[in-house]
Structures are given as C-alpha cells and as structure tokens.
Design a protein around this motif. Sequence first.
Motif, mmCIF file in Angstrom:
data_model
loop_
_atom_site.group_PDB
_atom_site.id
_atom_site.type_symbol
_atom_site.label_atom_id
_atom_site.label_comp_id
_atom_site.label_asym_id
_atom_site.label_seq_id
_atom_site.Cartn_x
_atom_site.Cartn_y
_atom_site.Cartn_z
ATOM 1 N N UNK A 57 53.937 70.111 40.211
ATOM 2 C CA UNK A 57 52.736 69.469 40.786
ATOM 3 C C UNK A 57 51.808 69.562 39.744
ATOM 4 N N UNK A 58 51.801 70.163 38.751
ATOM 5 C CA UNK A 58 50.624 70.096 37.670
ATOM 6 C C UNK A 58 50.773 68.753 36.971
ATOM 7 N N UNK A 59 52.222 68.357 36.744
ATOM 8 C CA UNK A 59 52.401 67.194 35.893
ATOM 9 C C UNK A 59 51.860 65.786 36.952
ATOM 10 N N UNK A 66 49.416 53.695 37.370
ATOM 11 C CA UNK A 66 49.075 54.877 37.795
ATOM 12 C C UNK A 66 47.389 54.826 37.618
ATOM 13 N N UNK A 67 46.762 55.741 38.464
ATOM 14 C CA UNK A 67 45.392 55.661 38.454
ATOM 15 C C UNK A 67 44.924 56.393 37.065
ATOM 16 N N UNK A 68 43.532 56.223 36.723
ATOM 17 C CA UNK A 68 43.077 56.452 35.300
ATOM 18 C C UNK A 68 42.789 58.035 35.432
ATOM 19 N N UNK A 69 42.654 58.743 36.747
ATOM 20 C CA UNK A 69 42.505 60.027 36.712
ATOM 21 C C UNK A 69 43.740 60.850 37.078
ATOM 22 N N UNK A 78 47.622 63.763 32.413
ATOM 23 C CA UNK A 78 48.053 63.218 31.204
ATOM 24 C C UNK A 78 49.837 63.164 31.033
ATOM 25 N N UNK A 79 50.357 64.089 31.536
ATOM 26 C CA UNK A 79 52.010 64.132 31.539
ATOM 27 C C UNK A 79 52.301 62.859 32.274
ATOM 28 N N UNK A 80 52.092 62.519 33.124
ATOM 29 C CA UNK A 80 52.341 61.345 33.922
ATOM 30 C C UNK A 80 51.978 60.034 33.271
ATOM 31 N N UNK A 81 50.892 60.092 32.648
ATOM 32 C CA UNK A 81 50.665 58.878 31.905
ATOM 33 C C UNK A 81 51.570 58.685 30.696
ATOM 34 N N UNK A 121 54.828 59.871 30.497
ATOM 35 C CA UNK A 121 55.853 59.426 31.129
ATOM 36 C C UNK A 121 55.912 57.885 31.599
ATOM 37 N N UNK A 122 54.831 57.463 31.882
ATOM 38 C CA UNK A 122 54.831 55.795 32.162
ATOM 39 C C UNK A 122 54.883 55.172 31.116
ATOM 40 N N UNK A 123 54.147 55.517 30.078
ATOM 41 C CA UNK A 123 54.161 54.887 28.720
ATOM 42 C C UNK A 123 55.647 55.141 27.921
ATOM 43 N N UNK A 124 56.448 56.123 28.368
ATOM 44 C CA UNK A 124 57.666 56.131 27.842
ATOM 45 C C UNK A 124 58.670 55.486 28.469
ATOM 46 N N UNK A 125 58.391 54.947 29.746
ATOM 47 C CA UNK A 125 59.158 54.429 30.755
ATOM 48 C C UNK A 125 58.998 52.865 30.350
ATOM 49 N N UNK A 126 57.727 52.337 29.921
ATOM 50 C CA UNK A 126 57.579 51.110 29.670
ATOM 51 C C UNK A 126 58.057 50.685 28.394
ATOM 52 N N UNK A 127 58.439 51.403 27.411
ATOM 53 C CA UNK A 127 58.973 51.114 26.020
ATOM 54 C C UNK A 127 60.301 50.568 26.394
#
Length: 220
Positions: A50-52, A145-148, A151-154, A156-162
Amino acid sequence: MGRELQKRKRRSSRATVRTHTRSKKVLNPQGNGVIATNWDKKETLSQNYSRFGIVARLGKTAGGVQKKIPGSGDSAAAKPAPLTNPLAHKPLDRGLLQVREVKVERDASGRIVRVVREANPLHDPLNEVEDGSDIEDDGKEWGGIDADAPEVLKALEAQMNVSVQARVRHQSEREREWLEDLVKRHGEDVEAMMRDRKLNPMQQTAADIRKRLKKAGLLS
C-alpha cells in the motif's frame, strides 16, 4: 530433595508440557531490487504494498492487515458481510435468466419464422466492454502514472520500460570441433549423424544438429 522430585515426575502419568518458542519469520523480498531496497520489515506485506502504491493481492485479504482502532473515524468495528458461496445453487427466482416474454416474427400464415432475442439476455456488463461500445478511444496512448505517485512506483515503471536485448548465443570451439568431426565422417547426412553413437553420445536430434550446422556455416 531435587532427586526425589525428579523421581516423582517420572512416576507421574501426566505428560510434561513443553513449550516451543518459534521465531516469527520476517519477509525478506529478494526478487526485485527496488522493492527490496524500500522494504520495511516491521510492516506487513499489505502495508508495504500500500505504501508502494501497488496491489498486494487481486482477491480478498486473508490476513496481515493493520488493525483499526474503533472510534477513530472509520467503520472498523462494523461486522463484515457474510461470505456467499459461489458454488451454491441459485433458485429460479434469483437465477440469471428472467425472460418471461419474447418477440417473434410470423409469416403471412401466422407461423413463427424467427424469434427475436435480446443482444444481452443475461444482462452481463462485460458484453459492452467486449463490444467496445462504452470504451472511448481517442487515439491516445497511456502516458504513464501520475506525477504524485509514490517514488517506488515510478522506479518500477522506469525499470519496466528499460528494453532488454536478447542474449546472443555463440558456439564454443569444442562444439565447432564436434560439428566438424560429424561433417568429416557423414558429410551432409544429418540422419546418420544422429544415429552415430560414438560422435553423438548425447543423442542430439537431427533437427538440433542441422540447426547447429547451419549456424556454424557447415551446412547450406
């Protein structure tokens, strides 16, 4: 005194109660580096997820949820709704089909030619999703994802797009020597190479040997 007490314990038919102290296993995720770095071992799995900003499980929670204090402004003290058995038999009055009348088409003589059925007699909301009638397609792709977002979700998304490049497998010198020995003995007869117990002890198939030969440039 102590010895007499031990003898009395041995003579007693009452079994000795032994308590085992079992240490609680702490979750230690090691699959993803981003999650492992930001993981808090003092929190449960649901609390960390939930925190992530990600979902812990797709179904209902089965434990590990933070306890809510009654009277803190939430409805934690309310009793949960009773669980319904999905395999229970449904009576006819509560069934899926509740059609009592149908429209029909008749010919000139009055005989029924065709029964006009509803497009969605079961009233399934997924039919509209499959047909795409309620999906607004404006031609835009998902922008992320949204800007707000956490940071963990951001991360993970950056790692997914690699983009991951496929690893190219190179033939070793020993494998090329093995293929050259097969060609020297059998030429281009791949079936004979497959049946050769001495040069093909691992019993590689003809298709596998042909693939290796083409990759090494020894077979056209």
